[in-house]
Design a protein around this motif. Structure first.
Motif, PDB file in Angstrom:
ATOM      1  N   PHE A  11      15.988  -2.280   2.753  1.00  0.00           N
ATOM      2  CA  PHE A  11      15.254  -1.789   1.742  1.00  0.00           C
ATOM      3  C   PHE A  11      16.093  -1.801   0.622  1.00  0.00           C
ATOM      4  O   PHE A  11      15.321  -1.930  -0.674  1.00  0.00           O
ATOM      5  N   ASN A  40      -7.111 -25.392  -6.984  1.00  0.00           N
ATOM      6  CA  ASN A  40      -6.583 -24.142  -6.883  1.00  0.00           C
ATOM      7  C   ASN A  40      -5.403 -23.999  -5.576  1.00  0.00           C
ATOM      8  O   ASN A  40      -5.922 -24.224  -4.381  1.00  0.00           O
ATOM      9  N   TYR A  47       0.332 -14.248  -4.612  1.00  0.00           N
ATOM     10  CA  TYR A  47      -0.652 -14.400  -5.808  1.00  0.00           C
ATOM     11  C   TYR A  47      -0.171 -15.695  -6.026  1.00  0.00           C
ATOM     12  O   TYR A  47      -0.807 -16.566  -7.196  1.00  0.00           O
TER      13      TYR A  47
ATOM     14  N   LYS B   2      16.282  10.069  16.571  1.00  0.00           N
ATOM     15  CA  LYS B   2      16.120   8.710  16.153  1.00  0.00           C
ATOM     16  C   LYS B   2      14.864   8.136  15.809  1.00  0.00           C
ATOM     17  O   LYS B   2      14.512   7.581  14.763  1.00  0.00           O
ATOM     18  N   PHE B   5      13.742   9.615  12.285  1.00  0.00           N
ATOM     19  CA  PHE B   5      14.285   8.989  11.343  1.00  0.00           C
ATOM     20  C   PHE B   5      13.495   7.719  11.088  1.00  0.00           C
ATOM     21  O   PHE B   5      13.013   7.128   9.904  1.00  0.00           O
ATOM     22  N   LEU B   6      13.278   6.926  12.165  1.00  0.00           N
ATOM     23  CA  LEU B   6      12.636   5.751  12.121  1.00  0.00           C
ATOM     24  C   LEU B   6      11.236   5.826  11.457  1.00  0.00           C
ATOM     25  O   LEU B   6      11.247   4.918  10.694  1.00  0.00           O
ATOM     26  N   PHE B   9      11.534   6.391   7.931  1.00  0.00           N
ATOM     27  CA  PHE B   9      11.910   5.379   7.153  1.00  0.00           C
ATOM     28  C   PHE B   9      11.008   4.498   6.863  1.00  0.00           C
ATOM     29  O   PHE B   9      10.520   3.851   5.928  1.00  0.00           O
ATOM     30  N   GLY B  13       9.230   3.292   3.743  1.00  0.00           N
ATOM     31  CA  GLY B  13       9.048   1.893   3.665  1.00  0.00           C
ATOM     32  C   GLY B  13       7.877   1.334   3.198  1.00  0.00           C
ATOM     33  O   GLY B  13       7.618   0.642   2.177  1.00  0.00           O
ATOM     34  N   LEU B  14       6.628   1.754   4.450  1.00  0.00           N
ATOM     35  CA  LEU B  14       5.522   1.307   3.900  1.00  0.00           C
ATOM     36  C   LEU B  14       4.928   1.759   2.333  1.00  0.00           C
ATOM     37  O   LEU B  14       4.273   0.999   1.648  1.00  0.00           O
ATOM     38  N   GLN B  21       3.514  -3.399  -4.383  1.00  0.00           N
ATOM     39  CA  GLN B  21       2.219  -4.031  -4.086  1.00  0.00           C
ATOM     40  C   GLN B  21       1.202  -3.838  -5.224  1.00  0.00           C
ATOM     41  O   GLN B  21       1.001  -4.790  -5.861  1.00  0.00           O
ATOM     42  N   GLN B  24       2.928  -4.834  -8.477  1.00  0.00           N
ATOM     43  CA  GLN B  24       2.637  -6.498  -8.654  1.00  0.00           C
ATOM     44  C   GLN B  24       1.217  -6.793  -9.182  1.00  0.00           C
ATOM     45  O   GLN B  24       0.985  -7.504  -9.783  1.00  0.00           O
ATOM     46  N   TYR B  25       0.293  -6.090  -8.550  1.00  0.00           N
ATOM     47  CA  TYR B  25      -1.097  -6.284  -8.677  1.00  0.00           C
ATOM     48  C   TYR B  25      -1.525  -5.934 -10.372  1.00  0.00           C
ATOM     49  O   TYR B  25      -2.172  -6.825 -10.966  1.00  0.00           O
ATOM     50  N   ARG B  56      -6.763 -16.271  -6.366  1.00  0.00           N
ATOM     51  CA  ARG B  56      -5.684 -16.095  -5.602  1.00  0.00           C
ATOM     52  C   ARG B  56      -5.558 -14.769  -5.444  1.00  0.00           C
ATOM     53  O   ARG B  56      -5.129 -14.063  -4.178  1.00  0.00           O
ATOM     54  N   ILE B  57      -5.658 -13.833  -6.435  1.00  0.00           N
ATOM     55  CA  ILE B  57      -5.286 -12.629  -6.296  1.00  0.00           C
ATOM     56  C   ILE B  57      -6.379 -11.872  -5.188  1.00  0.00           C
ATOM     57  O   ILE B  57      -5.841 -10.874  -4.610  1.00  0.00           O
ATOM     58  N   VAL B  60      -5.988 -11.980  -1.685  1.00  0.00           N
ATOM     59  CA  VAL B  60      -4.703 -11.120  -1.203  1.00  0.00           C
ATOM     60  C   VAL B  60      -5.122  -9.562  -1.253  1.00  0.00           C
ATOM     61  O   VAL B  60      -5.117  -8.933  -0.378  1.00  0.00           O
ATOM     62  N   GLU B  61      -5.765  -9.078  -2.362  1.00  0.00           N
ATOM     63  CA  GLU B  61      -6.295  -7.675  -2.484  1.00  0.00           C
ATOM     64  C   GLU B  61      -7.856  -7.780  -2.219  1.00  0.00           C
ATOM     65  O   GLU B  61      -8.536  -7.731  -3.056  1.00  0.00           O
TER      66      GLU B  61
END
Lengths: 718, 215
Positions: A11, A40, A47, B2, B5-6, B9, B13-14, B21, B24-25, B56-57, B60-61
């Motif tokens: 991370f 495209n 993206y 353990k 913790f995992l 994390f 993390g997600l 994400q 970025q969007y 393209r966006i 993905v979204e």
């Protein structure tokens, strides 16, 4: 703990790892190595991507690493997904394959002209029929500006490629119309009964048509009625010859609609101020009422009903040729009812159903003294009825191909009395047809089918094979060929007196080429048609008549070259001869001209909100029968050439909230002399010209519609 | 332990990934939408590149309506800026597909109805004589829908004003009515508050330009 540390490590460092960018580049082409712009390109799931340039090249960077999937998308081509490695993804060569879509799909086109909004690449739009100058909003008159049709304006109907008007059938939603034209007196052709506004599609087939249609040797005029209207509306019309009004109502759920229309036409005031060649002695007066009902029975099911009634009377007196100084009179009183109901539905599993039923009746009461004065006067009564039912199943075969199976049954009665002496008959007619459209490739289609018919009055059956092929050279151009056998019962006036007659037959061979772009159309056809078994009336009734027709036709329409101008040119060359009825030998018949041409021009002036249009038609002279000539000179003389110039202007405006159109149209504006042939006295000493009853017809009218916004509708038209 | 913790994390993390994400969007969308009112956005190549990027966006979204909406907007604008009307139907078909997807994610959306109205107008332009009736009516109906969904949407008044301005007077168009309508549009633009920086915000400079023509 080691594992956790590993996650932590990831991370913290992942964002940096992501910064390591890779360049992806290459070129997209089609399978023939032509560069494809506008594609495209992307790395799947990101993206990242680019649009290919004019030379097909593309280049972009991505944060993705390792093995990835590159996708390339362009309309008209199959989606491409290829595996790439971001470490080595420069100068990629991406090749897209053609996808099959409607644009590339070839359609059967030989012999048919279609006016429709629903399909792309049609030659005419439904509105073109209304807005052709000189056609007087009559479907048949507008169709006469297309190649293949004759300018036989002294008789009603479409005379196509050396065929008579009887050889053309009119169909509404697949159902035959027995009397599509108003009954009139000799030499004055009747108008088509049905308003062009009723139809969303009109197909004029000048040959080689589908096995769905029978009993037409030359041509089929296939009319497809409107679906539900967009909204409720009302309209009224006022003109120098009559008044009209209509209502259309669309239910709130937009699933049901009904409409009523009525009009009243009276030509006698118009004739009283003009100077007709034949003077009216009855009417001419017509009353028409019609109604329609449409219902969406499901998302795919549609039920349609149309009912039409027309009552008319007209009569003319004209100077007698037989008895100089005398006048002759011909009067007809007509009543006509036509009803038609159809239902269409998808049955699921690729099957579609069509069912239709219709009933029509037509009666003409004719009083005349134009015949030689033996029993004076003559009274003729004709009454015909037709009941028919029709069913058709369509099954999709694979992606584009389809199979049609169907049958129809008609019961017709033909009653005729001459001074009360009856000559009646009835006919039971049964037909079955099957036809398949088979796509060998998306650009190569074959239509193969056949039709079998039985008529009880002829006591004969026939089997007619049909075949068409079409090949698309590119998105705009295609070649087609067609072949078919066509059978038709002889006209009622011959069957009535002799029941031993059989079917008349025509065989069509057609080759055509067309190029259709969004703003221009070019089309040319060559054809050969062979007639056999035509009815002969000498020495007695028989089927020994024969003939042929062959020719070349050209059509060009252009909406591009001149601003606000739309024009089309048609030319037909026709070489035809036939030996039928009382002909002593095979000759060019009196309804056929060798050369026929039309120029239709429409010009819109946006600032004046006015449309100007003209239609010029030309036909070389037609042969006529001169009884003074010996038999070997039969039909050897020809009339003068035919010239007609129709002019129309329409001004569009709004009066309060009603959209209004003022129309002025003049048929044969220069008043050219038009002679269609001659009538001779029985001793051959005197003759009279067959000419239009008025040298020109001036029409002034006003139409208002409330509710429906037709502004755009007529913006470039009328 | 353990495991705890995992999972902690993993969750964080997600969440980090989601935030990343989203950022970025936002960035990508902001970059593409910021210059929609500029002069470069009347170039068909620029519009095509943008439409492709939005697609393209969107790919993905799949839960965001805006990329579909903007892809459709760029596609319909291509119809208007191009002289070649033979491509219009293809582009309008694509735009309609994108609008259907957008509408599935955000129903009764005034902005989507506005673009639907534009699509109908674009189809009309191909052949006004024979298509006017059907598509003219649809364009009008979509604008009315757009107004019902959100009477504060300035683009509704921009499109209505534009239609009044370019329709000849005989057919119900009017410079004075157009002027009033465009003035309303300008007021609505001034008052309009976007949900976010990437929400639809186009049209104000164009409204101003039209208003000067209506004077």
């Amino acid at each position: 703990m080691l594992k956790v540390n590993l996650y932590l490590f990831l991370f913290i460092f992942l964002p940096f790892a992501l910064l390591a960018q890779h360049k992806i580049s290459g070129k997209v082409t089609d399978s023939k190595k032509h560069p494809l712009p506008g594609v495209n390109i992307s790395i799947k799931g990101t993206y990242d991507g680019a649009t290919s340039k004019a030379d097909g090249g593309f280049s972009f960077t991505t944060d993705a690493t390792g093995d990835q999937v590159l996708t390339a998308v362009l309309t008209g081509y199959q989606l491409l997904e290829i595996k790439i490695s971001t470490d080595n993804a420069e100068q990629l060569s991406v090749i897209l394959r053609n996808d099959v879509n409607a644009l590339r799909l070839v359609t059967i086109s030989a012999g048919s002209f279609e006016a429709s909004d629903s399909k792309k690449g049609t030659v005419l739009k439904p509105l073109d029929i209304v807005t052709t100058a000189g056609a007087g909003a009559d479907i048949t008159n507008a169709i006469k500006t297309l190649p293949g049709a004759q300018q036989a304006n002294d008789r009603e109907g479409l005379f196509v490629r050396g065929g008579t008007g009887y050889e053309t059938q009119t169909l509404i939603d697949g159902m035959l119309v027995r009397n599509p034209y108003a009954s009139t007196t000799p030499d004055i052709p009747g108008r088509g009964r049905f308003s062009p506004f009723l139809f969303k599609g009109t197909t004029f087939s000048s040959g080689g048509y589908s096995a769905q249609y029978g009993q037409a040797l030359s041509s089929a005029l296939v009319l497809e009625s409107n679906d539900l209207p967009q909204r409720s509306s009302a309209s009224i019309g006022l003109s120098v010859i009559g008044v009209s009004g209509g209502l259309e109502n669309l239910s709130k759920d937009k699933k049901t609609s009904w409409g009523v229309e009525g009009d009243y036409t009276n030509l006698s005031p118009y004739y009283s101020v003009t100077n007709p060649r034949q003077t009216p002695n009855l009417g001419p007066e017509f009353v028409t009422a019609s109604m329609n009902f449409r219902r969406k029975t499901s998302s795919t099911g549609l039920l349609k009903f149309y009912g039409y009634g027309n009552w008319g009377k007209l009569g003319f007196s004209s100077p007698s040729i037989e008895y100089p100084g005398d006048t002759e009179s011909y009067k007809v009183r007509n009543g006509n009812i036509y009803t038609n109901m159809t239902y269409k539905e998808n049955l699921g599993r690729d099957w579609r159903l069509y069912i239709g039923a219709s009933f029509s009746t037509n009666s003409d009461n004719i009083n005349t003294d134009t015949l030689i004065k033996a029993p004076v006067p003559t009274e003729i009564r004709i009454q015909s009825t037709l009941s028919q039912s029709r069913v058709m199943f369509t099954r999709n075969l694979g992606q584009f191909s389809s199979l049609r199976l169907g049958g129809e049954y008609q019961y017709a009665t033909e009653k005729f009395s001459f001074n009360r002496t009856p000559f009646n008959y009835a006919d039971n007619y049964v037909a079955g047809f099957t036809e398949a459209d088979i796509y060998f490739t998306p650009s190569f289609v074959g239509r193969v089918g056949g039709r079998a018919e039985y008529s009880s009055v002829l006591e004969r059956m026939n089997i007619a094979p049909r075949l068409s092929l079409a090949y698309k050279l590119n998105t705009l151009s295609q070649f087609s060929i067609a072949y078919g056998d066509y059978y038709q019962k002889p006209e009622p006036q011959y069957i009535r007196f002799d029941h031993g007659l059989g079917y008349m037959k025509a065989t069509h061979y057609i080759a055509s080429f067309q190029r259709v772009a969004s703003d221009y159309t070019f089309r040319t056809e060559i054809f050969y048609k062979k007639y056999t078994d035509l009815v002969k009336t000498i020495p007695n009734y028989n089927n020994n008549g024969k003939g042929y027709a062959q020719g070349v036709e050209i059509f060009w329409r252009d909406r591009k070259t001149f601003k606000n101008v739309d024009y089309w040119i048609s030319y037909s060359y026709l070489d035809t001869k036939r030996d039928y009825l009382n002909f002593p030998k095979e000759v060019q018949p009196d309804f056929a001209a060798t050369h026929t041409a039309s120029l239709v021009y429409k010009h819109f002036f946006p600032k004046l909100a006015t449309n100007l249009g003209f239609t010029y038609t030309f036909a070389t002279g037609r042969p006529y029968f001169n009884p003074n000539l010996p038999a070997d000179k039969f039909m050897s003389e020809k009339t003068i050439d035919y010239h007609a110039l129709g002019v129309s202007a329409s001004y569009l405006t709004t009066i309060r909230k009603a959209f209004t159109v003022f129309v002025l149209s003049v048929s044969n504006a220069p008043g050219n002399k038009q002679v269609y042939g001659y009538h001779y006295s029985s001793d051959g000493l005197r003759r009279g010209e067959i000419t239009p009853n008025l040298p020109r017809f001036v029409y002034i009218g006003m139409f208002m519609s409330i509710g429906t916004d037709r502004r755009q509708d007529v913006l470039n038209n009328f | 332990m353990k495991r705890l913790f995992l999972s902690l994390f993993l969750i964080s993390g997600l969440a980090t990934a989601a935030v990343a994400q989203s950022a970025q969007y936002q960035d990508a969308m902001l970059k593409q939408t910021s210059d929609l009112d500029s002069n470069s956005a009347v170039d068909p190549t620029v519009l095509l590149a943008k439409a492709n990027t939005f697609e393209r966006i969107a790919e993905v979204e799949k839960t965001q309506w805006l990329p579909y909406y903007y892809a459709a907007y760029c596609q319909v604008m291509m119809c208007f800026v191009s002289q070649d009307k033979s491509k219009t139907d293809e582009l309008a078909d694509k735009a309609s597909v994108n609008l259907d997807k957008a509408e599935a994610l955000s129903s009764k959306n005034s902005e989507i109805a506005c673009v639907r109205s534009l699509v109908a107008s674009a189809r009309l332009m191909v052949d006004p004589a024979s298509r006017g009736m059907k598509y003219g009516m649809e364009a009008g109906q979509q604008i009315q829908l757009a107004k019902t969904y959100n009477p504060e949407n300035p683009r509704v008044y921009l499109l209505m004003g534009q239609s009044l301005l370019f329709t000849p007077e005989q057919f119900g168009g009017s410079k004075t009515k157009a002027k009033t309508m465009l003035e309303t549009a300008m007021q609505k633009y001034a008052a309009f508050k976007s949900d976010s920086a990437i929400a639809p915000h186009w049209g104000e400079p164009y409204a101003k330009e039209l208003l000067s023509k209506a004077q």
